[in-house]
Write a protein that holds these residues in place. Sequence first.
Motif, PDB file in Angstrom:
ATOM      1  N   VAL A 179      34.567  16.655   6.805  1.00  0.00           N
ATOM      2  CA  VAL A 179      33.478  16.067   7.581  1.00  0.00           C
ATOM      3  C   VAL A 179      33.996  14.840   8.319  1.00  0.00           C
ATOM      4  O   VAL A 179      34.738  14.020   7.758  1.00  0.00           O
ATOM      5  CB  VAL A 179      32.290  15.654   6.674  1.00  0.00           C
ATOM      6  CG1 VAL A 179      31.158  15.053   7.506  1.00  0.00           C
ATOM      7  CG2 VAL A 179      31.794  16.839   5.877  1.00  0.00           C
ATOM      8  N   CYS A 180      33.605  14.709   9.570  1.00  0.00           N
ATOM      9  CA  CYS A 180      34.036  13.593  10.403  1.00  0.00           C
ATOM     10  C   CYS A 180      32.879  13.190  11.313  1.00  0.00           C
ATOM     11  O   CYS A 180      32.200  14.059  11.876  1.00  0.00           O
ATOM     12  CB  CYS A 180      35.236  14.042  11.235  1.00  0.00           C
ATOM     13  SG  CYS A 180      36.027  12.728  12.153  1.00  0.00           S
ATOM     14  N   GLN A 181      32.652  11.878  11.448  1.00  0.00           N
ATOM     15  CA  GLN A 181      31.570  11.395  12.321  1.00  0.00           C
ATOM     16  C   GLN A 181      31.993  10.071  12.932  1.00  0.00           C
ATOM     17  O   GLN A 181      32.619   9.234  12.265  1.00  0.00           O
ATOM     18  CB  GLN A 181      30.277  11.227  11.541  1.00  0.00           C
ATOM     19  CG  GLN A 181      29.085  10.862  12.406  1.00  0.00           C
ATOM     20  CD  GLN A 181      27.791  10.809  11.610  1.00  0.00           C
ATOM     21  OE1 GLN A 181      27.802  10.805  10.382  1.00  0.00           O
ATOM     22  NE2 GLN A 181      26.677  10.761  12.306  1.00  0.00           N
ATOM     23  N   ALA A 182      31.641   9.877  14.195  1.00  0.00           N
ATOM     24  CA  ALA A 182      32.007   8.656  14.912  1.00  0.00           C
ATOM     25  C   ALA A 182      30.803   8.084  15.642  1.00  0.00           C
ATOM     26  O   ALA A 182      29.812   8.765  15.877  1.00  0.00           O
ATOM     27  CB  ALA A 182      33.127   8.943  15.910  1.00  0.00           C
ATOM     28  N   THR A 183      30.932   6.812  15.996  1.00  0.00           N
ATOM     29  CA  THR A 183      29.912   6.139  16.804  1.00  0.00           C
ATOM     30  C   THR A 183      30.616   5.454  17.966  1.00  0.00           C
ATOM     31  O   THR A 183      31.823   5.244  17.937  1.00  0.00           O
ATOM     32  CB  THR A 183      29.104   5.138  15.955  1.00  0.00           C
ATOM     33  OG1 THR A 183      28.031   4.626  16.743  1.00  0.00           O
ATOM     34  CG2 THR A 183      29.963   3.979  15.476  1.00  0.00           C
ATOM     35  N   GLU A 185      24.454  15.228  17.924  1.00  0.00           N
ATOM     36  CA  GLU A 185      24.759  15.425  19.345  1.00  0.00           C
ATOM     37  C   GLU A 185      26.268  15.445  19.592  1.00  0.00           C
ATOM     38  O   GLU A 185      26.773  14.824  20.526  1.00  0.00           O
ATOM     39  CB  GLU A 185      24.079  14.345  20.191  1.00  0.00           C
ATOM     40  CG  GLU A 185      22.570  14.349  20.082  1.00  0.00           C
ATOM     41  CD  GLU A 185      21.913  13.162  20.764  1.00  0.00           C
ATOM     42  OE1 GLU A 185      22.595  12.407  21.468  1.00  0.00           O
ATOM     43  OE2 GLU A 185      20.706  13.006  20.571  1.00  0.00           O
ATOM     44  N   SER A 186      26.998  16.121  18.739  1.00  0.00           N
ATOM     45  CA  SER A 186      28.455  16.306  18.789  1.00  0.00           C
ATOM     46  C   SER A 186      29.256  15.067  18.396  1.00  0.00           C
ATOM     47  O   SER A 186      30.473  15.068  18.510  1.00  0.00           O
ATOM     48  CB  SER A 186      28.909  16.787  20.176  1.00  0.00           C
ATOM     49  OG  SER A 186      28.337  18.042  20.464  1.00  0.00           O
ATOM     50  N   ALA A 187      28.596  14.007  17.922  1.00  0.00           N
ATOM     51  CA  ALA A 187      29.327  12.828  17.448  1.00  0.00           C
ATOM     52  C   ALA A 187      29.839  13.041  16.025  1.00  0.00           C
ATOM     53  O   ALA A 187      30.602  12.241  15.498  1.00  0.00           O
ATOM     54  CB  ALA A 187      28.447  11.573  17.506  1.00  0.00           C
ATOM     55  N   GLY A 188      29.430  14.140  15.407  1.00  0.00           N
ATOM     56  CA  GLY A 188      29.907  14.493  14.080  1.00  0.00           C
ATOM     57  C   GLY A 188      30.218  15.980  14.042  1.00  0.00           C
ATOM     58  O   GLY A 188      29.662  16.756  14.815  1.00  0.00           O
ATOM     59  N   ALA A 189      31.147  16.343  13.152  1.00  0.00           N
ATOM     60  CA  ALA A 189      31.498  17.759  13.033  1.00  0.00           C
ATOM     61  C   ALA A 189      32.057  18.049  11.649  1.00  0.00           C
ATOM     62  O   ALA A 189      32.797  17.246  11.084  1.00  0.00           O
ATOM     63  CB  ALA A 189      32.504  18.165  14.104  1.00  0.00           C
ATOM     64  N   VAL A 190      31.686  19.220  11.141  1.00  0.00           N
ATOM     65  CA  VAL A 190      32.228  19.727   9.884  1.00  0.00           C
ATOM     66  C   VAL A 190      33.206  20.834  10.250  1.00  0.00           C
ATOM     67  O   VAL A 190      32.881  21.716  11.050  1.00  0.00           O
ATOM     68  CB  VAL A 190      31.111  20.294   8.986  1.00  0.00           C
ATOM     69  CG1 VAL A 190      31.700  20.912   7.725  1.00  0.00           C
ATOM     70  CG2 VAL A 190      30.095  19.223   8.644  1.00  0.00           C
TER      71      VAL A 190
END
Length: 124
Positions: free
Chosen positions: A49-53, A81-86
């Motif tokens: 899991v990865c998420q960014a701001t 809204e594609s700022a995070g992805a598994v």
Amino acid sequence: MAPAWGRGLASVGLLVVLLAGGCSGEEPPRFVKEPKDQIGVSGGVASFVCQATGDPKPRVTWNKKGKKVNSQRFETIEFDESAGAVLRIQPLRTPRDENVYECVAQNAVGEVAVHAKLTVLRGL
């Protein structure tokens, strides 16, 4: 010598200029959730899991060996809204899937990357 109130106003003016210059609203991506190294078993499942701001909102993508992941066994599930992805890999295969995976967050202001290692053990 300048009056004390004059020096104070100069400091306040400088502070206002610094604050106004930093209010463009744009900021490069930064990770709020980073993938962790994992150990999986051949035939099993692994999920990263990865998420960014950032501003504008960054887009997160997954790479393996510098190329975007692309296989029927690799599923990318986007959120926020594609700022995070598994990244989900199933079934795991050794030694093919054993690698370092890269999560890249990118927007108009910049790009950052973080890595996580997948170790795949042979089934018993």
